[in-house]
Design an enzyme around this catalytic site. Structure first.
Site, PDB file in Angstrom:
ATOM      1  N   GLY A 197       0.962  -0.989   0.057  1.00  0.00           N
ATOM      2  CA  GLY A 197      -0.164   0.023   0.006  1.00  0.00           C
ATOM      3  C   GLY A 197       0.734   1.375  -0.089  1.00  0.00           C
ATOM      4  N   HIS A 249      -0.701  12.879   5.832  1.00  0.00           N
ATOM      5  CA  HIS A 249       0.532  13.088   6.641  1.00  0.00           C
ATOM      6  C   HIS A 249       1.675  12.729   5.618  1.00  0.00           C
ATOM      7  CE1 HIS A 249      -0.670   8.885   7.026  1.00  0.00           C
ATOM      8  NE2 HIS A 249       0.321   8.494   7.192  1.00  0.00           N
ATOM      9  N   ARG A 250       1.552  11.796   4.965  1.00  0.00           N
ATOM     10  CA  ARG A 250       2.702  11.622   3.891  1.00  0.00           C
ATOM     11  C   ARG A 250       2.662  12.481   2.622  1.00  0.00           C
ATOM     12  NH1 ARG A 250       0.979   6.507   3.429  1.00  0.00           N
ATOM     13  NH2 ARG A 250       2.374   5.812   5.016  1.00  0.00           N
ATOM     14  N   ASP A 280       8.584   6.366   7.589  1.00  0.00           N
ATOM     15  CA  ASP A 280       8.057   5.294   9.004  1.00  0.00           C
ATOM     16  C   ASP A 280       6.774   6.512   9.373  1.00  0.00           C
ATOM     17  OD1 ASP A 280       8.489   3.303  10.503  1.00  0.00           O
ATOM     18  OD2 ASP A 280       8.216   4.844  12.269  1.00  0.00           O
TER      19      ASP A 280
END
Length: 222
Positions: A21, A203-204, A78
């Site tokens: 994903g 967030h990414r 992360d």
């Protein structure tokens, strides 16, 4: 600065992930930039043990391991979900909360249920008590040890039951601030797209926008 890591069209970049994903999201984000993308999984690189206690530590660990093993610049992420009412858990252990299915893949239906059970045990039943945030740290690493870090965060509310079948992980239970849809209900272009002057909600995507400005010349053709 001469020692900063930059990438140009045609450069090879290792995505230091074995998560399907996450890999799919990064391929979509990086598609406009003309990079030669290969994943750590495609190169047969082992997954390093994530021994860090922060997102930064684990992102650095993964990026440097891939960069050294492949002899190429590597980008690692992360990320995880931190929920206020349960002391910031699951945090860096987000994937571990999901456990594994019989095939060995993460089973996020289990993880979402565990978070909900913990919220109920904490008496967190109103939206104001169910605040959380997705956090992401990107690390761009060179085989010689140089690195650059980018941090993104998306705040919102945990909902139950899960809603939507888009995205992956805990997306179906996370409703970002200002929206009535969960990440699991949003099309990818809303959640994690990038274009000049427009950044996705996740967030990414927010961390990625910093990466674009710093390492990809702001997205300008070059």
């Amino acid at each position: 600065m001469a020692d900063r890591l930059t990438l140009r069209r045609g450069d090879r970049l290792v995505l230091a992930t074995h998560n399907a994903g996450k890999l799919r999201e990064f391929r979509e984000l990086l598609a406009p930039f003309g990079l030669d993308i290969v994943s750590a999984g495609e190169l047969g690189l082992p997954e390093p043990e994530e021994t860090g206690t922060t997102f930064v530590e684990n992102a650095r660990l993964k990026a440097h391991a891939a960069a050294r093993a492949a002899g190429l610049i590597a980008l690692a992420d992360d990320s995880g979900l931190s929920v206020e009412a349960i002391g910031g858990q699951p945090g860096v252990y987000t994937a571990n909360w999901a456990g594994s299915s019989a095939s060995g893949a993460r089973d996020y239906t289990v993880g979402m249920r565990r978070v909900e059970d913990a919220l109920q045990a904490a008496g967190a039943t109103t939206p104001g008590q169910r605040r959380g945030a997705f956090n992401a740290t990107l690390c761009l690493a060179h085989p010689d040890g140089r690195e650059q870090l980018y941090v993104g965060k998306a705040e919102g509310t945990l909902v139950w039951p899960p809603r939507g079948d888009k995205g992956f992980g805990f997306d179906p239970v996370f409703m970002p601030d200002g929206f009535d849809d969960t990440f699991g209900e949003m099309p990818s272009e809303a959640k994690h797209s990038w274009a000049p002057g427009r950044v996705g909600l996740s967030h990414r995507a927010r961390a990625f926008a910093q990466f674009v400005e710093d390492a990809l010349g702001g997205g300008v053709e070059h």
